[in-house]
Design a protein around this motif. Structure first.
Motif, PDB file in Angstrom:
ATOM      1  N   VAL A 583     -37.178 -51.200  22.179  1.00  0.00           N
ATOM      2  CA  VAL A 583     -36.737 -52.138  21.742  1.00  0.00           C
ATOM      3  C   VAL A 583     -38.177 -53.371  21.763  1.00  0.00           C
ATOM      4  O   VAL A 583     -38.253 -53.216  22.712  1.00  0.00           O
ATOM      5  CB  VAL A 583     -35.221 -52.940  22.096  1.00  0.00           C
ATOM      6  N   GLN A 584     -38.286 -53.525  20.676  1.00  0.00           N
ATOM      7  CA  GLN A 584     -39.190 -54.559  20.348  1.00  0.00           C
ATOM      8  C   GLN A 584     -38.905 -55.650  19.666  1.00  0.00           C
ATOM      9  O   GLN A 584     -38.670 -56.398  19.085  1.00  0.00           O
ATOM     10  CB  GLN A 584     -40.573 -53.966  18.972  1.00  0.00           C
ATOM     11  N   ALA A 616     -44.507 -44.827   9.721  1.00  0.00           N
ATOM     12  CA  ALA A 616     -43.046 -45.221   9.596  1.00  0.00           C
ATOM     13  C   ALA A 616     -42.837 -44.084  11.021  1.00  0.00           C
ATOM     14  O   ALA A 616     -41.892 -44.266  11.993  1.00  0.00           O
ATOM     15  CB  ALA A 616     -41.881 -45.094   8.964  1.00  0.00           C
ATOM     16  N   LYS A 617     -43.390 -42.631  10.741  1.00  0.00           N
ATOM     17  CA  LYS A 617     -42.795 -41.768  11.909  1.00  0.00           C
ATOM     18  C   LYS A 617     -43.695 -41.479  12.929  1.00  0.00           C
ATOM     19  O   LYS A 617     -42.644 -41.427  13.386  1.00  0.00           O
ATOM     20  CB  LYS A 617     -43.566 -40.224  11.209  1.00  0.00           C
ATOM     21  N   TRP A 618     -44.672 -42.054  12.899  1.00  0.00           N
ATOM     22  CA  TRP A 618     -45.500 -42.420  13.874  1.00  0.00           C
ATOM     23  C   TRP A 618     -44.723 -43.610  14.669  1.00  0.00           C
ATOM     24  O   TRP A 618     -45.104 -43.363  16.689  1.00  0.00           O
ATOM     25  CB  TRP A 618     -47.179 -42.754  13.375  1.00  0.00           C
ATOM     26  N   LYS A 622     -42.667 -42.542  18.392  1.00  0.00           N
ATOM     27  CA  LYS A 622     -43.583 -43.444  19.729  1.00  0.00           C
ATOM     28  C   LYS A 622     -42.406 -44.062  20.135  1.00  0.00           C
ATOM     29  O   LYS A 622     -41.949 -44.397  21.146  1.00  0.00           O
ATOM     30  CB  LYS A 622     -44.980 -44.359  19.464  1.00  0.00           C
ATOM     31  N   GLY A 623     -40.972 -43.476  19.545  1.00  0.00           N
ATOM     32  CA  GLY A 623     -39.480 -43.762  20.369  1.00  0.00           C
ATOM     33  C   GLY A 623     -39.266 -45.250  19.946  1.00  0.00           C
ATOM     34  O   GLY A 623     -38.473 -45.908  20.326  1.00  0.00           O
ATOM     35  N   LEU A 624     -39.694 -45.751  18.891  1.00  0.00           N
ATOM     36  CA  LEU A 624     -39.309 -47.096  18.409  1.00  0.00           C
ATOM     37  C   LEU A 624     -37.952 -47.625  17.801  1.00  0.00           C
ATOM     38  O   LEU A 624     -37.323 -45.872  16.829  1.00  0.00           O
ATOM     39  CB  LEU A 624     -39.929 -47.786  17.231  1.00  0.00           C
ATOM     40  N   LYS A 625     -37.042 -48.182  18.243  1.00  0.00           N
ATOM     41  CA  LYS A 625     -35.797 -47.671  17.902  1.00  0.00           C
ATOM     42  C   LYS A 625     -34.929 -48.573  17.288  1.00  0.00           C
ATOM     43  O   LYS A 625     -33.943 -48.568  16.342  1.00  0.00           O
ATOM     44  CB  LYS A 625     -34.652 -47.775  19.040  1.00  0.00           C
ATOM     45  N   ARG A 626     -35.550 -50.017  17.154  1.00  0.00           N
ATOM     46  CA  ARG A 626     -35.491 -51.596  17.137  1.00  0.00           C
ATOM     47  C   ARG A 626     -36.629 -52.219  17.477  1.00  0.00           C
ATOM     48  O   ARG A 626     -37.125 -52.907  18.014  1.00  0.00           O
ATOM     49  CB  ARG A 626     -33.454 -51.933  18.417  1.00  0.00           C
ATOM     50  N   VAL A 627     -36.406 -53.269  15.528  1.00  0.00           N
ATOM     51  CA  VAL A 627     -37.347 -54.749  15.793  1.00  0.00           C
ATOM     52  C   VAL A 627     -36.476 -55.908  15.629  1.00  0.00           C
ATOM     53  O   VAL A 627     -35.855 -56.255  15.230  1.00  0.00           O
ATOM     54  CB  VAL A 627     -38.559 -54.223  14.946  1.00  0.00           C
ATOM     55  N   ASN A 759     -34.569 -45.753   7.054  1.00  0.00           N
ATOM     56  CA  ASN A 759     -34.588 -44.667   7.103  1.00  0.00           C
ATOM     57  C   ASN A 759     -34.522 -43.571   8.124  1.00  0.00           C
ATOM     58  O   ASN A 759     -34.576 -42.363   8.422  1.00  0.00           O
ATOM     59  CB  ASN A 759     -35.895 -43.809   5.648  1.00  0.00           C
ATOM     60  N   GLU A 760     -35.566 -43.374   9.016  1.00  0.00           N
ATOM     61  CA  GLU A 760     -35.868 -43.405  10.554  1.00  0.00           C
ATOM     62  C   GLU A 760     -35.250 -43.492  10.541  1.00  0.00           C
ATOM     63  O   GLU A 760     -35.280 -42.091  12.780  1.00  0.00           O
ATOM     64  CB  GLU A 760     -37.475 -43.606  10.671  1.00  0.00           C
ATOM     65  N   GLY A 761     -33.847 -44.773  11.197  1.00  0.00           N
ATOM     66  CA  GLY A 761     -33.626 -44.590  12.074  1.00  0.00           C
ATOM     67  C   GLY A 761     -33.268 -45.837  13.116  1.00  0.00           C
ATOM     68  O   GLY A 761     -33.233 -46.078  13.706  1.00  0.00           O
ATOM     69  N   VAL A 762     -34.933 -46.942  12.948  1.00  0.00           N
ATOM     70  CA  VAL A 762     -34.762 -47.743  13.628  1.00  0.00           C
ATOM     71  C   VAL A 762     -34.490 -49.293  12.653  1.00  0.00           C
ATOM     72  O   VAL A 762     -34.395 -49.267  11.191  1.00  0.00           O
ATOM     73  CB  VAL A 762     -36.359 -47.837  12.967  1.00  0.00           C
ATOM     74  N   SER A 763     -33.921 -49.979  13.616  1.00  0.00           N
ATOM     75  CA  SER A 763     -33.264 -51.077  12.892  1.00  0.00           C
ATOM     76  C   SER A 763     -33.416 -52.439  13.214  1.00  0.00           C
ATOM     77  O   SER A 763     -34.537 -52.194  14.163  1.00  0.00           O
ATOM     78  CB  SER A 763     -31.562 -51.124  13.748  1.00  0.00           C
TER      79      SER A 763
END
Length: 960
Positions: A583-584, A616-618, A622-627, A759-763
């Motif tokens: 979470v960023q 986006a895939k990178w 790296k574990g990004l899930k939410r911005v 699309n990669e699941g990052v919210s």
């Protein structure tokens, strides 16, 4: 250049190339022939002086002087070559209007009421104005129309103000006009209902003290435009003010500084959809006349279906308007006259219909085939005419009853109009009546002069390819003085004309360039071996429009200055390091450095490199899930100029005219794939790539039965990301695609990146948005994504002649070498690089791709680049980037079956009225040659230009 340009060019040619066969020559007793004598010697000396100066030797001139009394030519030079005439085009427009409308013609503006007037003076309905193209309508005329409303007892209007400008079409600007001219009064939009020439005058005065904003005012006062004041008052008497109006918007942005002791700064500024501006001014005049409108009254457009006007306002007679048009060279007046010709004579208020009328008058004047008419004022660079044709038209006027009206409208040397400050205190003062014309690279003067022996002479001098206009003005004035002195001219002391040079290949190439089909062309040619032997040249120093041959300078300089292994970076930052939680809480930043190959993984991809999906895939890996912050796009490496100077406004919907920025995607475009639907009557089937919400596609197009006319079109509303599909697509159409440019390219990148992350699941937090900003110094760099090496970028660029890639390279040169990512700074690097290779610096470069009509180079400049690159460590990359004749790139289908096939490495270039080919070829005897063939002007078919190039290079490849 993109092959799809050809499709649109064909539609242009349907209405801008009007070719007529001569039917009669009522005035001329002879065709132009070579003449000699003191007058000719004086002109020849002036031309020699012009070509003897490095800053003016690139000029090419068409000159014709005809004695109307003796009916004989006194002098000619390149009189059959076509040139862009600038405001000399107004002679064609105004003579045609005098011929068809007559000097007494008056424009009308009608006032209607739609509704009933109560006994108490309340109009229960609308007030309507209908325009018929009056170019001179002024606010005081709208006041007289308001007084006419008051005169019938109307005190209040319970309705709207309606405006009918349907007498003209909805095309507001001339064909090929430049987008960067649009804010200024000389490029005002054209409408059948117009006031104050469709501009306002913005005045900036110093504030009370340093630090204050300048005081701004506009005249006439109107709320139709909003004004943003970004000025500052400073000490001193200097003013450095700039006025901008963003494309498609009625917003005026005033920036810069003005000294406390400076004179007020003024600028005439245009607007969009000017008929509504008329409504706003009229509303004010109605109020001044005491007529009240309800607060909710709207100002909008209508089309009057019939009825009797309440009042009709008539303009001054055309003869009076003509004086201002020609004396002051008023573009707006000329364009309104052209559309009036179309409306009155051909039933269509279009520039094309007006051009047909002009062509018909030229035919009546005995003008031979070989001219192009694009507009009425000469602002378009698609206009082409010869000096001989201009003189024939001027001679024709002498037998017409409107001769005096035309001559009374022409500027008088040293007296008035645009000649008021020229030829003062010379024999030409008061003796020359002539129309001037000037714009970048163009200077013209055509009209009449009374010679010392009393003879009236008709003359035309049209200069193109000017590096600095003052040299042409000086020569034109000198020649005009000599004409006024005729026949008392004396041979210039010490002047001996230089004999024409002949070259090793003159006998073979001269016949190709001298054929009748090429008479209207200026061809700048230089052919030499790599050991320096010149095998042939003609007009090798003439500055001409190079089209995509300019990419040879851009790419050569880039490889030379940046190195073949240079890569473009795209950097990813966060307000903090990547959090283990995924979470960023801060922002994500993407900073661009001009990578032209940034793409999405679909049909828009043309080259390997960095893709949005890869970024986006990178992030996901790296574990990004939410911005919880924003996506901030940093495009500050380049300036904010989205289009090249000198690009045409009517190209903006086309992929070869992309929007530019340091952070841009898919060459600044989206793709629309389309094909017929299953059944006639259904909407055309379409698919958007990438699938993004950044653009809005409005599909109003329909499938029609097989064999019906294809009127399908894809356009973009100016200054927006709204794309429209219109027209009909026959059921037997195979389907195709178009790439369409988008506005604000960095926001496009950010939007597509956000969609890819989703699309990669990052919210994202609900209030998270895509914004434009700079990466703060405190940000943490997460990664940098690198493009393919420059040599691969350039290979694609030159093989496919990609304009977007070329422009990104030019701005990168400016950023890397000059610290400013602008085309201007990039061009400085190109000039310096060419100078280091031994080339001349006297050329104009306004973009990197050659799409600009302002860019001017010569064959000698191109050859200097090509020859210079053979000594560069980057030569192998440069040479291998060029299309190979009969093999690949833009030369894939040319020169097959000739000795040039799989031999010639060259760069093509083509635009309306322009075709170029330059590169390297090896002779049959094994000698490496470098050549440049740049062709500008008029030919009945573009094949004439390519065929002469192919004939020449075939000769070169065949040499023993």
């Amino acid at each position: 250049m993109n092959a799809r340009l050809g499709r649109r060019t064909c539609t242009w040619l349907l209405f801008i190339m009007l070719v007529w066969q001569v039917t009669a020559v009522p005035v001329f007793a002879q065709e132009a022939v070579a003449v000699s004598g003191p007058l000719a010697a004086q002109v020849e000396k002036s031309l020699a002086d012009l070509s003897g100066n490095g800053e003016s030797l690139g000029a090419s001139a068409g000159i014709a002087v005809y004695d109307l009394t003796e009916k004989a030519y006194l002098y000619t030079h390149n009189e059959k070559k076509n040139y862009t005439p600038a405001s000399n085009m107004k002679l064609l427009t105004t003579i045609s209007a005098l011929d068809r409308l007559g000097p007494s013609y008056q424009w009308k503006t009608e006032l209607y009421i739609d509704g009933n007037v109560t006994p108490g003076g309340i109009l229960q309905g609308n007030l309507i104005l209908k325009g018929y193209g009056d170019p001179s309508l002024a606010p005081q005329d709208l006041r007289s129309l308001a007084d006419a409303v008051k005169a019938i007892g109307i005190k209040q209007v319970h309705g709207n103000l309606l405006l009918d400008d349907s007498y003209f079409d909805e095309t507001r600007l001339g064909i090929g006009w430049m987008w960067d001219d649009e804010p200024y009064g000389y490029s005002a939009q054209i409408s059948a209902l117009a006031v104050h020439k469709n501009f306002v005058t913005v005045t900036a005065k110093a504030g009370a003290k340093p630090g204050d904003a300048a005081t701004l005012s506009i005249e006439p006062k109107t709320s139709y435009l909003t004004v943003t004041n970004k000025t500052k008052t400073v000490e001193g008497a200097a003013a450095d003010i700039a006025v901008e109006r963003p494309r498609g918007k009625n917003e005026v942005i005033v920036t810069g500084t003005i000294g406390t002791a400076a004179e007020p700064y003024q600028e005439d500024v245009t607007m969009e959809d000017p008929a509504l501006y008329v409504g706003d001014i009229w509303k004010q005049e109605l109020a001044e006349a005491g007529i009240q409108l309800q607060p909710q009254a709207a100002i909008k457009k209508t089309v009057v279906q019939g009825g009797v006007p309440l009042h009709t306002h008539l303009s001054k007679p055309f003869r009076d308007i003509l004086v201002e048009l020609n004396k002051e060279s008023d573009n707006f007046y000329a364009e309104m006259v052209l559309k009036t010709l179309g409306a009155t004579q051909n039933g269509k208020g279009t520039s094309e219909a007006g051009a047909e009328v002009v062509a018909d008058v030229l035919k009546r004047a005995g003008i031979e085939s070989g001219f192009k008419i694009a507009d009425g004022s000469g602002l378009s660079r698609f206009n082409l005419i010869t000096a001989e044709q201009m003189v024939k038209l001027l001679a024709f006027v002498q037998d017409q009853d409107y001769r005096e009206a035309l001559e009374a409208s022409l500027p008088i040397a040293g007296v008035d109009g645009t000649l008021r400050n020229r030829m003062k205190d010379t024999p030409a003062q008061s003796k020359v009546l002539a129309k001037t014309g000037s714009m970048g690279g163009v200077y013209s003067l055509s009209g009449y002069v009374t010679a010392r022996n009393g003879h009236k002479l008709a003359f035309s001098m049209i200069f193109n390819g000017l590096y600095k206009y003052e040299y042409a003005q000086k020569m034109q004035d000198a020649v005009a003085v000599q004409l006024a002195m005729y026949p008392e001219n004396v041979n210039p002391a010490g002047f001996t004309p230089k004999p024409a040079k002949t070259y090793k290949l003159s006998a073979k190439i001269d016949p190709i360039l001298n054929q009748p089909a090429t008479a209207g062309l200026t061809t700048s040619v230089l052919i030499q071996s790599l050991d320096g032997e010149v095998l042939y040249e003609r007009d090798a120093d003439s500055l001409v429009t190079p089209a995509s041959n300019l990419k040879l300078l851009t790419t050569g300089t880039a490889l030379n200055q940046l190195g073949v292994d240079y890569t473009f970076q795209t950097e990813l930052y966060g307000d903090s390091a990547i959090q283990k939680s995924g979470v960023q809480n801060g922002n994500l930043y993407l900073k661009g450095y001009g990578d032209p190959s940034l793409h999405t993984e679909n049909a828009l991809k043309v080259q390997d490199g960095v893709s949005i999906e890869q970024i986006a895939k990178w992030l996901k890996d790296k574990g990004l899930k939410r911005v919880n912050g924003n996506l901030v796009m940093d495009e500050s490496y380049f300036d904010e100029q989205r289009l090249g100077l000198g690009w045409a406004w009517d190209d903006e919907s086309y992929s070869y005219n992309p929007t530019l920025g340091a952070l841009a995607l898919n060459r600044g475009t989206v793709m629309i794939e389309y094909k017929p639907a299953g059944q006639p009557g259904e909407l055309v089937s379409m698919n958007l790539l990438p699938k993004t919400s950044y653009v809005q596609v409005i599909n109003e197009s329909h499938t029609v039965p097989a064999g019906e006319e294809n009127t399908f079109a894809i356009t973009r509303d100016r200054g927006t990301n709204t794309i429209r599909l219109t027209g009909n697509l026959p059921a037997d159409h195979p389907g195709d695609y178009e790439r369409v440019p988008v506005e604000d390219p960095a926001k496009y990148v950010g939007t597509v990146l956000k969609e890819a992350l989703l699309n990669e699941g990052v919210s994202f937090a609900p209030n998270s948005s895509v914004t434009i900003g700079k990466v703060p110094a405190t940000a943490v760099k997460w990664n940098a994504f690198a493009s393919k090496p420059l040599q691969e970028i350039v290979r694609y660029l030159n093989k496919q002649s990609d304009n977007f890639y070329a422009e990104m390279l030019l701005k990168t040169l400016g950023a890397v070498k000059k610290g400013e990512g602008s085309a201007e700074k990039g061009a400085q690097v190109v000039h310096e690089d060419l100078a280091a290779k031994g080339g001349s610096i006297y050329f104009d470069m306004f973009d990197g791709s050659g799409l600009s009509r302002y860019s001017l180079v010569s064959a000698r400049h191109i050859v200097a680049e090509l020859e210079g690159m053979t000594h560069s460590p980057a030569f192998s990359a440069y040479d291998s980037s060029l299309p190979i004749a009969g093999v690949d790139g833009t030369l894939k289908n040319r020169l097959k079956g000739t000795p040039a096939e799989n031999n010639l490495h060259g760069k093509t270039g083509s635009m309306t009225g322009v075709n170029s080919l330059s590169g390297y070829v090896t002779t049959k005897g094994g000698k490496k040659l470098v050549f440049s063939i740049l062709v500008n002007g008029y030919a009945e078919s573009s094949k004439v230009m390519t065929e002469l190039q192919d004939q020449i290079v075939t000769i070169l490849a065949s040499l023993e």
